[in-house]
Scaffold this active site. Structure first.
Site, PDB file in Angstrom:
ATOM      1  CG  MET A  36      -2.108   0.789   1.139  1.00  0.00           C
ATOM      2  SD  MET A  36      -3.566   0.034   0.457  1.00  0.00           S
ATOM      3  CE  MET A  36      -4.832   1.112   1.034  1.00  0.00           C
ATOM      4  CB  CYS A  37       3.179   3.127   0.572  1.00  0.00           C
ATOM      5  SG  CYS A  37       4.272   1.863   1.200  1.00  0.00           S
TER       6      CYS A  37
END
Lengths: 300, 227
Positions: free
Chosen positions: A1-2
């Site tokens: 994700m991030c």
């Protein structure tokens, strides 16, 4: 994700409020990256010499002594101030001298960034904690990029969090994952690039450092990155005068850009932009795949 | 009209209130304030409602919609109207990637541009984009209609089944098994009708039609390189 976020000011209007405007952008991306966070802020530039962001694991490390040691050993002047576990050192000499001196005499001191205006600050923890730890909302500057991490490819450590320094006043944040980073790390090591972690983004940063060393412009280096790096990515690259945004040819990883007369802001999701002044009337769009977008002071 | 202010209430409050209308419809007009890019706005509706979202929406806005007419007065994030069954979703601004993904019925109108993979695996809906669409749009599209009044990105209609694609502008490249096709009277009629439904003022004769060459439906070893 991030989550990744960036804010570049086109004029002086919000420079004194850069940190204050950016803090909620970082915190809004907590859901995308709750394990570590970091940012690279550009401001408080030195007219001559070099500004370093240095870090030591010991929060009570004696920075004053280090400053004196450098002044004596390199016969130069050092201005410094402490911010949590890091210290900003402004040294009136060449970067190489300081870096070599630190490697040989103080290997426990990490160099987070070097340049005339960049400061890279990052730690493990929730974005809100890191924003508060460094008092981001009090910071001023011309532009800033940030990252909230949800680790997939390597360990959750300070060293594995973003931004990664890619050279003088340059840094990189990344949302996605690279699939050819092991082979590329070996190749880059053979070409003299040093790596501290087994993180994939550090390889992208090392690749850009290598290309820039070979004489590429930033634009050329990014074009090479589009050809050589395999995987999913949205990159935001901080430069001395602005920032650049690049997405891979498939463009699976999200990115949205908003532009007004006063700023350009980018984020993984629009949610991170909602607190910016005038966002209701901003031009909002999604960057195209395989396209290099760059904003630099003086060029627009 | 019922107003829900997302600065004061949660997305769950909003969706629950809208879902409650499926059992007993007490209010047909809804207005949503301060959406601020939040995800999953007005998803899973199952009633003939009119929902006006006053601002930008995040991911999956209007997903799984049945019967309701949803208008986003701003831009929408990924997967707007994904898996829509019926009703309509209209986006006044731009839409991010995968707009109308796997949508089965209903009408999706995007008044700005749509990102990549617009109408990916669509299964019977009608999608009208006033601006451009990104790469891989209509990938594996099975049924329905995709109308693009601007340009289309790379690999339009890759591995296409039976979606009718109409594009007015340039197509950067066609995907595997997608070809330009003749525009016959029945297609002009279909397109005219759809443009009218979408409230888009365009001349149907200015569009080109694209569809499946039907060579990749079943595996043939001669086509191995196309997969």
């Amino acid at each position: 994700m991030c989550g990744i976020v960036g804010l570049y000011l086109k004029n002086d209007k919000y420079q004194s409020r850069l940190g204050e405007l950016f803090s909620p952008m970082m915190i809004a991306m907590t859901e995308r990256g709750p394990d570590s966070a970091g940012f690279a802020i550009y401001g408080d530039a030195v007219d001559s010499g070099i500004k370093f962001t240095l870090r030591h694991e010991d929060e009570n490390y004696d920075w004053e002594k280090l400053a004196k040691d450098i002044e004596e050993a390199l016969v130069t002047k050092v201005d410094w101030f402490k911010n949590s576990k890091v210290a900003i050192f402004k040294v009136k000499t060449d970067a190489d001298f300081v870096e070599n001196y630190l490697h040989e005499n103080h290997p426990d001191v990490l160099i987070m960034s070097a340049g005339t205006s960049i400061e890279i600050l990052k730690e493990v923890g929730l974005p809100e904690r890191i924003v508060n730890m460094f008092n981001l909302d009090k910071m001023q500057g011309t532009h800033i990029i940030g990252h909230t991490r949800m680790a997939t490819e390597s360990a959750v450590t300070m060293a594995g969090s973003h931004p990664f320094s890619t050279g003088m006043d340059l840094c990189l944040v990344h949302n996605g994952s690279l699939s050819n980073h092991n082979r590329m790390r070996q190749e880059l090591k053979r070409n003299g690039i040093h790596f501290d972690t087994d993180n994939d983004t550090e390889v992208a940063a090392g690749f850009l450092t290598y290309r820039l060393q070979q004489g590429d412009s930033l634009h050329q280096a990014l074009e090479h990155a589009l050809k050589e790096l395999d995987g999913f990515y949205t990159f935001t690259i901080g430069t001395k005068d602005g920032f650049a945004v690049v997405r891979d040819p498939i463009a699976c990883k999200p990115a949205v850009i908003a532009e007004t007369d006063d700023y350009v802001a980018m984020a993984s999701e629009y949610q991170a932009l909602t607190t910016l002044p005038g966002i209701e009337n901003a031009k909002v769009w999604e960057p195209e795949p395989s396209t290099i977008y760059a904003w630099e002071r003086g060029s627009n | 009209m019922k107003t829900i202010d997302l600065a004061k209430q949660t997305v769950r409050d909003l969706n629950q209130a809208l879902h409650d209308q499926a059992a007993a419809c007490t209010e047909t007009e809804w207005e949503v304030l301060n959406p601020k890019g939040q995800h999953n706005l007005a998803v899973g509706l199952d009633q003939k409602l009119r929902v006006d979202i006053k601002g930008h929406a995040g991911y999956y806005c209007g997903g799984m919609n049945k019967e309701a007419d949803i208008v986003v007065h701003g831009s929408a994030g990924q997967g707007v109207a994904e898996n829509m069954m019926s009703g309509s979703v209209r986006v006044k601004g731009n839409a991010s990637s995968s707009a109308g993904a796997t949508s089965i019925g209903g009408l999706l109108v995007i008044e700005g541009d749509a990102g990549s993979r617009c109408g990916i695996s669509m299964k019977g809906s009608d999608i009208v984009v006033t601006g451009n669409v990104g790469h891989m749009s209509c990938f594996m599209g099975q049924a329905g209609t995709l109308v693009v009044c601007g340009d289309a990105g790379d690999a339009l209609g890759d591995s296409l089944y039976e979606v009718h694609i109409y594009v007015k502008g340039e197509v950067k490249s066609l995907g595997a098994d997608c070809i330009a096709k003749e525009m016959r009277d029945e297609h002009i009629q279909e397109l005219s009708h759809l443009l009218k439904r979408a409230g888009v003022d365009e001349d149907p004769h200015a569009f080109k039609r694209y569809g499946s060459a039907r060579q990749l439906y079943n595996f043939k070893v001669d086509n191995a390189s196309a997969y």
